[in-house]
Design a protein around this motif. Structure first.
Motif, PDB file in Angstrom:
ATOM      1  N   PHE A 154     -31.226 -32.094  22.726  1.00 45.43           N
ATOM      2  CA  PHE A 154     -32.500 -31.688  22.104  1.00 45.43           C
ATOM      3  C   PHE A 154     -33.277 -32.368  20.907  1.00 45.43           C
ATOM      4  CE2 PHE A 154     -30.771 -28.393  24.692  1.00 45.43           C
ATOM      5  CZ  PHE A 154     -31.947 -27.535  25.365  1.00 45.43           C
ATOM      6  N   GLY A 155     -32.357 -33.049  20.216  1.00 49.30           N
ATOM      7  CA  GLY A 155     -32.735 -33.797  18.767  1.00 49.30           C
ATOM      8  C   GLY A 155     -33.051 -32.864  17.447  1.00 49.30           C
ATOM      9  N   LEU A 156     -32.251 -32.000  17.724  1.00 55.46           N
ATOM     10  CA  LEU A 156     -32.463 -31.027  16.528  1.00 55.46           C
ATOM     11  C   LEU A 156     -31.384 -31.084  15.757  1.00 55.46           C
ATOM     12  CD1 LEU A 156     -33.714 -27.724  18.528  1.00 55.46           C
ATOM     13  CD2 LEU A 156     -35.012 -29.227  17.054  1.00 55.46           C
ATOM     14  N   PRO A 157     -31.410 -30.621  14.442  1.00 55.76           N
ATOM     15  CA  PRO A 157     -30.363 -30.860  13.481  1.00 55.76           C
ATOM     16  C   PRO A 157     -28.968 -29.958  13.542  1.00 55.76           C
ATOM     17  CG  PRO A 157     -31.983 -29.834  12.182  1.00 55.76           C
ATOM     18  CD  PRO A 157     -32.491 -30.135  13.740  1.00 55.76           C
ATOM     19  N   GLU A 158     -29.133 -28.605  14.304  1.00 54.55           N
ATOM     20  CA  GLU A 158     -28.149 -27.775  14.326  1.00 54.55           C
ATOM     21  C   GLU A 158     -28.282 -26.989  15.511  1.00 54.55           C
ATOM     22  OE1 GLU A 158     -28.101 -26.102  10.322  1.00 54.55           O
ATOM     23  OE2 GLU A 158     -29.438 -24.286  11.334  1.00 54.55           O
ATOM     24  N   LEU A 159     -27.142 -26.333  15.868  1.00 54.02           N
ATOM     25  CA  LEU A 159     -26.996 -25.438  16.875  1.00 54.02           C
ATOM     26  C   LEU A 159     -26.386 -23.874  16.299  1.00 54.02           C
ATOM     27  CD1 LEU A 159     -27.049 -24.603  20.023  1.00 54.02           C
ATOM     28  CD2 LEU A 159     -24.614 -25.436  19.846  1.00 54.02           C
ATOM     29  N   ASP A 160     -27.013 -22.859  16.441  1.00 56.78           N
ATOM     30  CA  ASP A 160     -26.643 -21.615  16.303  1.00 56.78           C
ATOM     31  C   ASP A 160     -25.730 -20.924  17.347  1.00 56.78           C
ATOM     32  OD1 ASP A 160     -27.970 -21.512  13.759  1.00 56.78           O
ATOM     33  OD2 ASP A 160     -29.931 -20.926  14.831  1.00 56.78           O
ATOM     34  N   TRP A 161     -24.582 -20.454  16.837  1.00 56.91           N
ATOM     35  CA  TRP A 161     -23.389 -20.249  17.737  1.00 56.91           C
ATOM     36  C   TRP A 161     -22.904 -18.815  17.376  1.00 56.91           C
ATOM     37  CZ3 TRP A 161     -20.354 -24.544  20.978  1.00 56.91           C
ATOM     38  CH2 TRP A 161     -19.782 -23.643  21.605  1.00 56.91           C
ATOM     39  N   GLU A 162     -23.152 -17.782  17.896  1.00 61.24           N
ATOM     40  CA  GLU A 162     -22.574 -16.282  17.587  1.00 61.24           C
ATOM     41  C   GLU A 162     -21.302 -16.145  18.147  1.00 61.24           C
ATOM     42  OE1 GLU A 162     -23.996 -11.735  18.219  1.00 61.24           O
ATOM     43  OE2 GLU A 162     -25.501 -13.361  18.187  1.00 61.24           O
ATOM     44  N   VAL A 163     -20.659 -15.937  17.274  1.00 59.72           N
ATOM     45  CA  VAL A 163     -18.904 -15.654  17.831  1.00 59.72           C
ATOM     46  C   VAL A 163     -18.748 -14.098  18.251  1.00 59.72           C
ATOM     47  CG1 VAL A 163     -16.492 -15.920  17.262  1.00 59.72           C
ATOM     48  CG2 VAL A 163     -18.266 -17.642  16.457  1.00 59.72           C
ATOM     49  N   GLY A 164     -19.100 -13.717  19.455  1.00 63.67           N
ATOM     50  CA  GLY A 164     -19.158 -12.152  19.888  1.00 63.67           C
ATOM     51  C   GLY A 164     -17.806 -11.674  19.827  1.00 63.67           C
ATOM     52  N   LEU A 165     -17.779 -10.284  19.798  1.00 58.99           N
ATOM     53  CA  LEU A 165     -16.620  -9.667  19.835  1.00 58.99           C
ATOM     54  C   LEU A 165     -15.697  -9.984  20.994  1.00 58.99           C
ATOM     55  CD1 LEU A 165     -17.838  -5.879  19.104  1.00 58.99           C
ATOM     56  CD2 LEU A 165     -17.125  -7.640  17.615  1.00 58.99           C
ATOM     57  N   SER A 166     -16.381 -10.640  22.068  1.00 55.89           N
ATOM     58  CA  SER A 166     -15.456 -11.014  23.442  1.00 55.89           C
ATOM     59  C   SER A 166     -15.507 -12.445  23.359  1.00 55.89           C
ATOM     60  CB  SER A 166     -16.274 -10.416  24.596  1.00 55.89           C
ATOM     61  OG  SER A 166     -16.352  -9.002  24.698  1.00 55.89           O
ATOM     62  N   ALA A 167     -15.714 -13.054  22.328  1.00 54.03           N
ATOM     63  CA  ALA A 167     -15.388 -14.761  22.303  1.00 54.03           C
ATOM     64  C   ALA A 167     -13.902 -15.101  22.636  1.00 54.03           C
ATOM     65  CB  ALA A 167     -15.904 -15.316  21.042  1.00 54.03           C
ATOM     66  N   PRO A 168     -13.849 -16.363  23.169  1.00 52.37           N
ATOM     67  CA  PRO A 168     -12.498 -16.836  23.229  1.00 52.37           C
ATOM     68  C   PRO A 168     -11.709 -16.805  21.872  1.00 52.37           C
ATOM     69  CG  PRO A 168     -14.053 -18.094  24.316  1.00 52.37           C
ATOM     70  CD  PRO A 168     -14.724 -17.149  23.547  1.00 52.37           C
ATOM     71  N   ALA A 169     -10.556 -16.579  22.006  1.00 50.00           N
ATOM     72  CA  ALA A 169      -9.770 -16.553  20.655  1.00 50.00           C
ATOM     73  C   ALA A 169      -9.728 -18.024  20.247  1.00 50.00           C
ATOM     74  CB  ALA A 169      -8.248 -16.171  20.770  1.00 50.00           C
ATOM     75  N   GLY A 170      -9.879 -18.332  18.793  1.00 49.24           N
ATOM     76  CA  GLY A 170      -9.825 -19.575  18.087  1.00 49.24           C
ATOM     77  C   GLY A 170     -11.161 -20.413  18.140  1.00 49.24           C
ATOM     78  N   LEU A 171     -12.373 -19.634  18.542  1.00 51.70           N
ATOM     79  CA  LEU A 171     -13.494 -20.289  18.873  1.00 51.70           C
ATOM     80  C   LEU A 171     -14.167 -20.382  17.287  1.00 51.70           C
ATOM     81  CD1 LEU A 171     -16.385 -21.269  20.374  1.00 51.70           C
ATOM     82  CD2 LEU A 171     -17.019 -19.035  20.258  1.00 51.70           C
ATOM     83  N   ALA A 172     -14.028 -19.575  16.673  1.00 55.13           N
ATOM     84  CA  ALA A 172     -14.551 -19.622  14.988  1.00 55.13           C
ATOM     85  C   ALA A 172     -13.921 -20.973  14.364  1.00 55.13           C
ATOM     86  CB  ALA A 172     -14.180 -18.395  14.365  1.00 55.13           C
ATOM     87  N   ALA A 173     -12.561 -21.184  14.562  1.00 52.75           N
ATOM     88  CA  ALA A 173     -11.761 -22.243  14.017  1.00 52.75           C
ATOM     89  C   ALA A 173     -12.417 -23.679  14.615  1.00 52.75           C
ATOM     90  CB  ALA A 173     -10.344 -21.992  14.012  1.00 52.75           C
ATOM     91  N   GLU A 174     -12.585 -23.716  15.791  1.00 54.51           N
ATOM     92  CA  GLU A 174     -13.269 -24.687  16.634  1.00 54.51           C
ATOM     93  C   GLU A 174     -14.497 -25.184  15.920  1.00 54.51           C
ATOM     94  OE1 GLU A 174     -11.777 -26.822  18.499  1.00 54.51           O
ATOM     95  OE2 GLU A 174     -10.099 -25.726  18.947  1.00 54.51           O
ATOM     96  N   LEU A 175     -15.338 -24.367  15.585  1.00 57.76           N
ATOM     97  CA  LEU A 175     -16.525 -24.439  15.233  1.00 57.76           C
ATOM     98  C   LEU A 175     -16.622 -25.084  13.733  1.00 57.76           C
ATOM     99  CD1 LEU A 175     -18.716 -21.350  16.635  1.00 57.76           C
ATOM    100  CD2 LEU A 175     -18.394 -23.648  17.557  1.00 57.76           C
ATOM    101  N   SER A 176     -15.571 -24.362  12.897  1.00 61.53           N
ATOM    102  CA  SER A 176     -15.260 -24.600  11.478  1.00 61.53           C
ATOM    103  C   SER A 176     -14.930 -26.071  11.338  1.00 61.53           C
ATOM    104  CB  SER A 176     -14.419 -23.754  10.945  1.00 61.53           C
ATOM    105  OG  SER A 176     -15.111 -22.437  10.745  1.00 61.53           O
ATOM    106  N   VAL A 177     -14.114 -26.588  12.300  1.00 61.35           N
ATOM    107  CA  VAL A 177     -13.247 -27.689  12.379  1.00 61.35           C
ATOM    108  C   VAL A 177     -14.613 -28.669  12.489  1.00 61.35           C
ATOM    109  CG1 VAL A 177     -12.155 -29.411  13.563  1.00 61.35           C
ATOM    110  CG2 VAL A 177     -11.115 -27.302  12.973  1.00 61.35           C
TER     111      VAL A 177
END
Length: 261
Positions: free
Chosen positions: A68-91
């Motif tokens: 898309f050529g945009l600088p960032e992607l917004d990603w909501e880590v929901g209550l039912s999100a896969p375990a470890g998703l927040a850590a993957e995004l932080s990395v």
């Protein structure tokens, strides 16, 4: 009726809103949307259902998002999100830009008794161009972005004029002395009243305007058969007000801004 954490998590996961003028891209394990330019949020992940290792699945989403050529992607880590998703995004450089409280309230026994506002508040449904434009302007004050084009406001007002009397919901706008000072949306899906976009302009805060809009939305929801009210509220603003109104927090959903460049 006591609300269960699993039921609230499922209702939260099912709550996906996409305007019909957005661009939606679907992969095997994800859905991404690019909102129109008048929104403050450009590019977001709507759904993420990996079937294999988490890291490569995250990378596949980011690779597609970069097109898309945009600088960032917004990603909501929901209550039912896969375990470890927040850590993957932080990395990958993701930073929390907003944290939402997921709050719900049982409506099966009727409405909560909310204190009356200190101000003389008038509430209107945004079923005409002028009122919807007022509500949209209040939203811009609270959430950023810009006013939609006039033709978009006209189309949304026409849809609301049909939806509100049919029990589908719409936007409510609060006025004090004729000036629009607050707004909030409500939609009803499978007995759940989804309360969205609640905001009050800074100059009118502390007078009970948010409570007045909340009370109007809940009254409408109960009238049309809703048994549960669900809100994703800002932890720093609406969250405390909603808890005082009898809502329970079932968890938090952080939204990460993940760099794409």
């Amino acid at each position: 009726m006591r609300l269960s954490a699993s039921a609230v998590a499922a209702a939260s996961a099912a709550w996906v809103w996409v305007p019909d003028d957005a661009e939606v891209v679907e992969g095997n394990e994800y859905t991404i949307t690019r909102l129109p330019d008048y929104f403050d949020w450009d590019l977001s992940v709507l759904a993420f259902t990996p079937t294999g290792p988490l890291g490569p699945a995250v990378d596949a989403v980011l690779e597609r998002a970069r097109t898309f050529g945009l600088p960032e992607l917004d990603w909501e880590v929901g209550l039912s999100a896969p375990a470890g998703l927040a850590a993957e995004l932080s990395v990958r450089g993701g930073k929390v830009k907003l944290t939402l409280d997921v709050l719900a309230r049982d409506l099966s026994q009727g409405l909560p008794a909310l204190p009356s506002p200190a101000a003389d508040v008038t509430i209107r449904w945004a079923t005409d161009f002028e009122t919807l434009r007022d509500g949209s302007a209040v939203g811009v004050t609270g959430f950023g972005g810009a006013l939609p084009p006039d033709e978009r406001i006209e189309a949304d007002a026409a849809r609301a004029a049909a939806s509100v009397p049919a029990g589908g919901g719409g936007m409510l706008v609060a006025y004090v002395d004729g000036t629009p000072v607050g707004s909030g949306g409500v939609s009803l899906v499978d007995g759940v009243a989804r309360l969205s976009g609640g905001v009050v302009v800074p100059a009118a805060r502390g007078q009970g305007v948010y409570r007045a809009v909340l009370d109007a939305r809940l009254s409408y929801a109960v009238m049309h058969g809703a048994t549960t009210a669900l809100v994703k509220g800002n932890v720093a603003t609406s969250g405390p007000i909603l808890r005082k109104a009898g809502f329970t927090t079932f968890g938090q959903e952080p939204i990460y801004a993940v760099p794409l460049r």
